[in-house]
Every structure is written in structure tokens, then in C-alpha cells.
Write a protein that holds these residues in place. Sequence first.
Motif, PDB file in Angstrom:
ATOM      1  N   SER A  49       0.856  -1.181   0.000  1.00  0.00           N
ATOM      2  CA  SER A  49       0.000   0.000   0.000  1.00  0.00           C
ATOM      3  C   SER A  49       0.899   1.239   0.000  1.00  0.00           C
ATOM      4  CB  SER A  49      -0.887   0.004   1.250  1.00  0.00           C
ATOM      5  OG  SER A  49      -0.078   0.201   2.401  1.00  0.00           O
ATOM      6  N   ASP A  50       0.312   2.395  -0.267  1.00  0.00           N
ATOM      7  CA  ASP A  50       1.077   3.639  -0.203  1.00  0.00           C
ATOM      8  C   ASP A  50       1.650   3.843   1.195  1.00  0.00           C
ATOM      9  OD1 ASP A  50       0.628   4.130  -2.873  1.00  0.00           O
ATOM     10  OD2 ASP A  50      -1.012   5.557  -2.519  1.00  0.00           O
ATOM     11  N   GLU A  51       0.872   3.460   2.206  1.00  0.00           N
ATOM     12  CA  GLU A  51       1.345   3.592   3.592  1.00  0.00           C
ATOM     13  C   GLU A  51       2.567   2.706   3.843  1.00  0.00           C
ATOM     14  OE1 GLU A  51      -0.472   1.997   7.617  1.00  0.00           O
ATOM     15  OE2 GLU A  51      -1.568   3.799   6.950  1.00  0.00           O
ATOM     16  N   GLU A  52       2.547   1.491   3.322  1.00  0.00           N
ATOM     17  CA  GLU A  52       3.679   0.583   3.501  1.00  0.00           C
ATOM     18  C   GLU A  52       4.911   1.087   2.747  1.00  0.00           C
ATOM     19  OE1 GLU A  52       1.377  -3.624   4.254  1.00  0.00           O
ATOM     20  OE2 GLU A  52       1.437  -2.807   2.214  1.00  0.00           O
ATOM     21  N   LYS A  53       4.700   1.658   1.578  1.00  0.00           N
ATOM     22  CA  LYS A  53       5.826   2.254   0.843  1.00  0.00           C
ATOM     23  C   LYS A  53       6.433   3.393   1.650  1.00  0.00           C
ATOM     24  CE  LYS A  53       4.175   1.045  -3.773  1.00  0.00           C
ATOM     25  NZ  LYS A  53       3.689   1.552  -5.067  1.00  0.00           N
ATOM     26  N   SER A  54       5.593   4.203   2.266  1.00  0.00           N
ATOM     27  CA  SER A  54       6.073   5.302   3.118  1.00  0.00           C
ATOM     28  C   SER A  54       6.853   4.768   4.315  1.00  0.00           C
ATOM     29  CB  SER A  54       4.911   6.163   3.600  1.00  0.00           C
ATOM     30  OG  SER A  54       4.348   6.860   2.521  1.00  0.00           O
ATOM     31  N   GLU A  55       6.418   3.638   4.867  1.00  0.00           N
ATOM     32  CA  GLU A  55       7.136   3.013   5.985  1.00  0.00           C
ATOM     33  C   GLU A  55       8.558   2.634   5.576  1.00  0.00           C
ATOM     34  OE1 GLU A  55       5.362   0.080   8.901  1.00  0.00           O
ATOM     35  OE2 GLU A  55       3.787   0.135   7.354  1.00  0.00           O
ATOM     36  N   ASP A  77      11.283   7.034  -4.810  1.00  0.00           N
ATOM     37  CA  ASP A  77      10.025   6.310  -4.651  1.00  0.00           C
ATOM     38  C   ASP A  77      10.320   4.845  -4.392  1.00  0.00           C
ATOM     39  OD1 ASP A  77      10.618   5.090  -7.115  1.00  0.00           O
ATOM     40  OD2 ASP A  77       8.992   6.039  -8.206  1.00  0.00           O
ATOM     41  N   THR A  85       1.712  -8.134  -9.834  1.00  0.00           N
ATOM     42  CA  THR A  85       1.754  -6.820 -10.492  1.00  0.00           C
ATOM     43  C   THR A  85       0.993  -6.881 -11.813  1.00  0.00           C
ATOM     44  OG1 THR A  85       3.923  -6.406  -9.537  1.00  0.00           O
ATOM     45  CG2 THR A  85       3.281  -5.021 -11.410  1.00  0.00           C
TER      46      THR A  85
END
Length: 180
Positions: A49-55, A77, A85
Motif C-alpha cells: 500500500s502507499d502507507e507501507e511504501k512510506s514506511e 520512490d 503486479t
Amino acid sequence: MAVIKVRNTNEVVEGQEQVSSFLEKQGVLYEHWDMSKLPSHLVEKFVLSDEEKSEILSAYKSEIEDLAERRGYKTWDIVALSDATPNLEELLKKFENVHTHTEDEVRAITAGHGIFIIKGDEQTGYFDVELEAGDVISVPEGNPHFFTLMDDRQVVAVRLFIETEGWVAHPYQEKQELNK
């Protein structure tokens, strides 16, 4: 730890010092990041998720900022590729063409495996750099190369860029040299 396979001699280079030395002679930056900083729930996760990428970006904030400061990168990024995918095969076909960029191509592997095929100097020819979690590589601008997945077909990587729109691939025509 990265492993290098030189295509024209079948030489295999292993060990952090030997890999670093080999790549330095080819003008390729290689580093290794501490993977214990990655949150445990992201260690082998390939759909993010975007949140996990931010983590992930937060976990390696100091390493990313240090590399960016040293090399002039302005943005970064996360790319996550796996059999889950959408259009993976089409993406891989695009990646698997030898090309160059007008800036470095940088990847810091945080999960899974990837492989860069890079054109070395005249004597070395093409070589494969098999990467795993913790490996960081920067292929210099203008250097012919391509990136693909290894047999497990899973990778998560931090990518760093100078240009905010990312890398633009410029086709490189000497494909017949790949076996050299």
C-alpha cells in the motif's frame, strides 16, 4: 550480498569487498544497507500500500538522504514487482531492452531479488549483478544496461532520481554484444 557474473569469461565475483572493488573499476556505485531496519511485516511483502511504501522510505530516511546529498538525487520512490503486479510481462519486456539514461539508475533492494545486466569496459564486456535485500547500486548515466527480475520474480526497491519525472530510457543498439 550481490554476486557478479562476467559473461565473456564466466568469472564469478562474490563478497562485499570484491563486488565493491569490481564495480568501482566499472564506475558503478555499490553499497549495502542494514536490512534489520526494515519493519518485520514488510520483509517479504511484495504488494504494498502507499502507507507501507512510506514506511520503507521512513525506515531508510537517513540512508536515502545521505545518498541523495552525495550524488545529487532530488526525489525517490518505491517500486514493487511480483507476479501480482498488473501487466508484469509487459513491464519486464520494457525493462529488458538494453538502454541508457541521462542520469544514474539507482536501486536499493529492500526485499526479493533483481538483476542488472551492465556493459562494462572493453575487456570486461557485459556482466550480471544479482542483487538481494540490502544491496544498493547506481549505474552511471550513459552506461548501457537493463534490469530484470530473477527466478523468484519478486522485488521491492527504493529508486532515486535527479529529474522528478524519473528516468527516460534511450535504446542502445549493440544487443549482439550481450554474450560478450
